[in-house]
Motif scaffolding. Structure first.
Motif, PDB file in Angstrom:
ATOM      1  N   UNK A 127       9.414   6.338   3.214  1.00 55.29           N
ATOM      2  CA  UNK A 127       9.044   7.092   2.412  1.00 55.29           C
ATOM      3  C   UNK A 127      10.191   7.365   1.641  1.00 55.29           C
ATOM      4  N   UNK A 128      11.421   7.877   2.250  1.00 53.12           N
ATOM      5  CA  UNK A 128      12.613   8.307   1.531  1.00 53.12           C
ATOM      6  C   UNK A 128      13.086   7.200   0.669  1.00 53.12           C
ATOM      7  N   UNK A 129      13.011   5.812   1.149  1.00 52.02           N
ATOM      8  CA  UNK A 129      13.469   4.970   0.364  1.00 52.02           C
ATOM      9  C   UNK A 129      12.707   4.718  -0.938  1.00 52.02           C
ATOM     10  N   UNK A 130      11.210   4.388  -0.688  1.00 57.39           N
ATOM     11  CA  UNK A 130      10.449   4.342  -1.729  1.00 57.39           C
ATOM     12  C   UNK A 130      10.567   5.638  -2.548  1.00 57.39           C
ATOM     13  N   UNK A 131      10.572   6.693  -2.232  1.00 58.81           N
ATOM     14  CA  UNK A 131      10.773   7.977  -3.161  1.00 58.81           C
ATOM     15  C   UNK A 131      11.924   7.814  -4.036  1.00 58.81           C
ATOM     16  N   UNK A 132      13.155   7.367  -3.707  1.00 62.67           N
ATOM     17  CA  UNK A 132      14.193   7.444  -4.437  1.00 62.67           C
ATOM     18  C   UNK A 132      14.078   6.056  -5.366  1.00 62.67           C
ATOM     19  N   UNK A 133      13.382   5.319  -5.431  1.00 60.59           N
ATOM     20  CA  UNK A 133      13.047   4.571  -6.515  1.00 60.59           C
ATOM     21  C   UNK A 133      12.464   5.059  -7.510  1.00 60.59           C
TER      22      UNK A 133
ATOM     23  N   UNK B 155       0.816  -1.042  -0.045  1.00 64.32           N
ATOM     24  CA  UNK B 155       0.088   0.076   0.001  1.00 64.32           C
ATOM     25  C   UNK B 155       0.775   1.294   0.053  1.00 64.32           C
ATOM     26  N   UNK B 156       1.873   1.092   0.744  1.00 63.72           N
ATOM     27  CA  UNK B 156       2.686   2.490   0.746  1.00 63.72           C
ATOM     28  C   UNK B 156       3.642   2.582  -0.435  1.00 63.72           C
ATOM     29  N   UNK B 157       3.958   1.470  -1.033  1.00 66.77           N
ATOM     30  CA  UNK B 157       4.669   1.956  -2.430  1.00 66.77           C
ATOM     31  C   UNK B 157       3.914   2.476  -3.385  1.00 66.77           C
ATOM     32  N   UNK B 158       2.578   1.637  -3.590  1.00 67.69           N
ATOM     33  CA  UNK B 158       1.565   2.189  -4.438  1.00 67.69           C
ATOM     34  C   UNK B 158       1.412   3.733  -4.164  1.00 67.69           C
ATOM     35  N   UNK B 159       1.295   4.315  -2.841  1.00 63.43           N
ATOM     36  CA  UNK B 159       0.853   5.347  -2.688  1.00 63.43           C
ATOM     37  C   UNK B 159       2.186   6.282  -2.981  1.00 63.43           C
ATOM     38  N   UNK B 160       3.547   6.146  -2.823  1.00 63.58           N
ATOM     39  CA  UNK B 160       4.708   6.837  -3.227  1.00 63.58           C
ATOM     40  C   UNK B 160       4.587   7.064  -4.802  1.00 63.58           C
ATOM     41  N   UNK B 161       4.144   5.861  -5.593  1.00 66.26           N
ATOM     42  CA  UNK B 161       4.141   5.664  -7.024  1.00 66.26           C
ATOM     43  C   UNK B 161       3.072   6.720  -7.491  1.00 66.26           C
ATOM     44  N   UNK B 162       2.068   6.663  -7.041  1.00 64.49           N
ATOM     45  CA  UNK B 162       0.927   7.730  -7.383  1.00 64.49           C
ATOM     46  C   UNK B 162       1.598   9.138  -7.125  1.00 64.49           C
ATOM     47  N   UNK B 163       2.173   9.393  -5.993  1.00 71.93           N
ATOM     48  CA  UNK B 163       2.497  10.733  -5.543  1.00 71.93           C
ATOM     49  C   UNK B 163       3.730  11.007  -6.436  1.00 71.93           C
ATOM     50  N   UNK B 164       4.388  10.268  -7.015  1.00 67.90           N
ATOM     51  CA  UNK B 164       5.654  10.649  -7.917  1.00 67.90           C
ATOM     52  C   UNK B 164       4.740  11.092  -9.286  1.00 67.90           C
ATOM     53  N   UNK B 165       3.829  10.363  -9.622  1.00 67.41           N
ATOM     54  CA  UNK B 165       2.950  10.983 -10.774  1.00 67.41           C
ATOM     55  C   UNK B 165       2.510  12.179 -10.844  1.00 67.41           C
ATOM     56  N   UNK B 166       1.751  12.547  -9.450  1.00 68.60           N
ATOM     57  CA  UNK B 166       1.239  13.741  -9.198  1.00 68.60           C
ATOM     58  C   UNK B 166       2.191  14.899  -9.315  1.00 68.60           C
TER      59      UNK B 166
ATOM     60  N   UNK C 299       3.727  24.097  -4.693  1.00 72.30           N
ATOM     61  CA  UNK C 299       4.647  24.549  -3.403  1.00 72.30           C
ATOM     62  C   UNK C 299       4.149  23.425  -2.245  1.00 72.30           C
ATOM     63  N   UNK C 300       2.816  23.096  -1.948  1.00 71.90           N
ATOM     64  CA  UNK C 300       2.226  22.379  -0.936  1.00 71.90           C
ATOM     65  C   UNK C 300       2.793  21.094  -1.382  1.00 71.90           C
ATOM     66  N   UNK C 301       2.688  20.590  -2.350  1.00 71.50           N
ATOM     67  CA  UNK C 301       3.511  18.994  -2.735  1.00 71.50           C
ATOM     68  C   UNK C 301       4.940  19.006  -2.466  1.00 71.50           C
ATOM     69  N   UNK C 302       5.614  20.107  -2.769  1.00 68.78           N
ATOM     70  CA  UNK C 302       7.070  20.245  -2.304  1.00 68.78           C
ATOM     71  C   UNK C 302       7.041  20.217  -0.857  1.00 68.78           C
ATOM     72  N   UNK C 303       6.431  20.800  -0.072  1.00 71.74           N
ATOM     73  CA  UNK C 303       6.721  20.920   1.262  1.00 71.74           C
ATOM     74  C   UNK C 303       6.238  19.611   1.887  1.00 71.74           C
ATOM     75  N   UNK C 304       5.247  18.866   1.375  1.00 75.66           N
ATOM     76  CA  UNK C 304       4.771  17.511   1.911  1.00 75.66           C
ATOM     77  C   UNK C 304       5.791  16.410   1.692  1.00 75.66           C
ATOM     78  N   UNK C 305       6.251  16.745   0.557  1.00 76.16           N
ATOM     79  CA  UNK C 305       7.236  15.464   0.172  1.00 76.16           C
ATOM     80  C   UNK C 305       8.753  15.532   1.149  1.00 76.16           C
TER      81      UNK C 305
END
Length: 316
Positions: free
Chosen positions: A206-212, A171-182, A190-196
């Motif tokens: 999250x940092x590990x999954x975002x880096x993928x 679930x977490x990996x799918x969440x990060x993958x969709x957030x990357x798409x967004x 700027x709100x997305x930048x701050x949240x990431x």
């Protein structure tokens, strides 16, 4: 992350690292300092000069052609969603600001009319904007902090999420993958930048999954949750995109073997006060059986249909 040029470089490097030379017909000669294809090898396979590809990876090609992007995507074996993401990173989408997210009254009315399925609306950054009674009964949106009702924050910052989602890693990996798409669609938000930045600092996962740099659309699927009142539920969901609005509505769909959300709602209405009085001693109703995710099977008792909704618009 607030500069799209940095994103395209990270995305292409991650995709190059996943391709072995032998997978594309190249000999694996010599010692490699990094895994995957070298930039010069990818340029050769894509039919562009190494200098041009390097400038593309560095974000210095404002007017890159469709032919070049298609050639790079072919070598990297990108799927349709990844190709869209590459195009967004290579060319700034016109809408790069932070749009006001408003759920029209008619959308809320539609959600409320869905009396047999959980439904909710997701906006940009996976903000939860609206829901119906069953959506709240299943997910507990009303209890989330006002102003921070966000699927990504809940998944990574709320310790209870790892209990609520038995398959939390997926679930977490799918969440990060969709957030990357967004992030690719709205690079100037700027709100997305701050949240990431917040999530990367607060959650090593999250940092590990975002880096993928994985990207994935959320259109339909099956999600397993562990509800505090009724135990494990297997819910299928469908996602609908509202026209002329950057929000989605998602909803669980009727599945023959899925536990009926109507049973969840009935148990929720009858058992919320009991849960406070009896805590973990609250028993599952006799007509409700659980989903056994380990065996890939689910059972349900009683009657009732599924319902749902959410925003890009999703119901579920």
């Amino acid at each position: 992350m607030n500069v799209p040029e940095a994103d395209i470089g990270a995305f292409l490097r991650a995709r190059r690292a996943a391709i072995r030379p032998q997978d594309v017909g190249l000999p694996a000669l010599g010692r490699r300092r990094v895994p995957g294809l070298r930039r010069e090898e990818l340029a050769q396979l894509a039919g562009v000069s190494p200098d041009y590809y390097i400038r593309l990876e560095q974000g210095r090609t404002r007017n890159v052609s469709d032919a070049v992007l298609d050639a790079v995507a072919r070598v990297l074996a990108l799927d349709r969603t990844e190709r869209e993401h590459l195009s967004n990173l290579a060319r700034r989408p016109r809408d790069t600001g932070c749009a006001l997210q408003v759920v029209r009254p008619g959308v809320q009315t539609l959600l409320d009319m869905m009396e047999t399925v959980p439904a909710f609306v997701l906006g940009r950054r996976m903000d939860v904007l609206a829901w119906n009674a069953l959506g709240d009964a299943v997910n507990g949106f009303a209890a989330w902090p006002v102003g921070r009702r966000n699927v990504a924050r809940q998944a990574f910052l709320d310790p209870a999420a790892r209990v609520f989602y038995p398959q939390w890693e997926a679930v977490a990996a799918e969440t990060v993958a969709f957030l990357q798409l967004d992030a690719g669609r709205y690079p100037g938000d700027p709100l997305l930048t701050a949240m990431v930045a917040e999530l990367r600092a607060a959650s090593p996962d999250f940092a590990r999954m975002w880096a993928a740099r994985q990207v994935k659309e959320k259109t339909a699927g099956l999600k397993v949750i562990r509800h505090p009142l009724v135990g494990e539920l297997c819910l299928g969901y469908e996602t609908l995109t509202l026209p002329a609005n950057p929000i989605r509505c998602s909803s669980p769909t009727p599945r023959r073997q899925a536990v009926p959300p109507t049973t969840v709602c009935a148990c929720w209405r009858a058992g919320v006060s009991r849960l406070g009085a009896r805590g973990k001693g609250t028993r599952r109703p006799s007509n409700l059986r659980r989903c056994d995710s380990r065996r890939g099977r689910s059972w349900s008792g009683g009657t009732g249909g599924d319902r749902g909704g959410r925003g890009r618009s999703r119901c579920g």
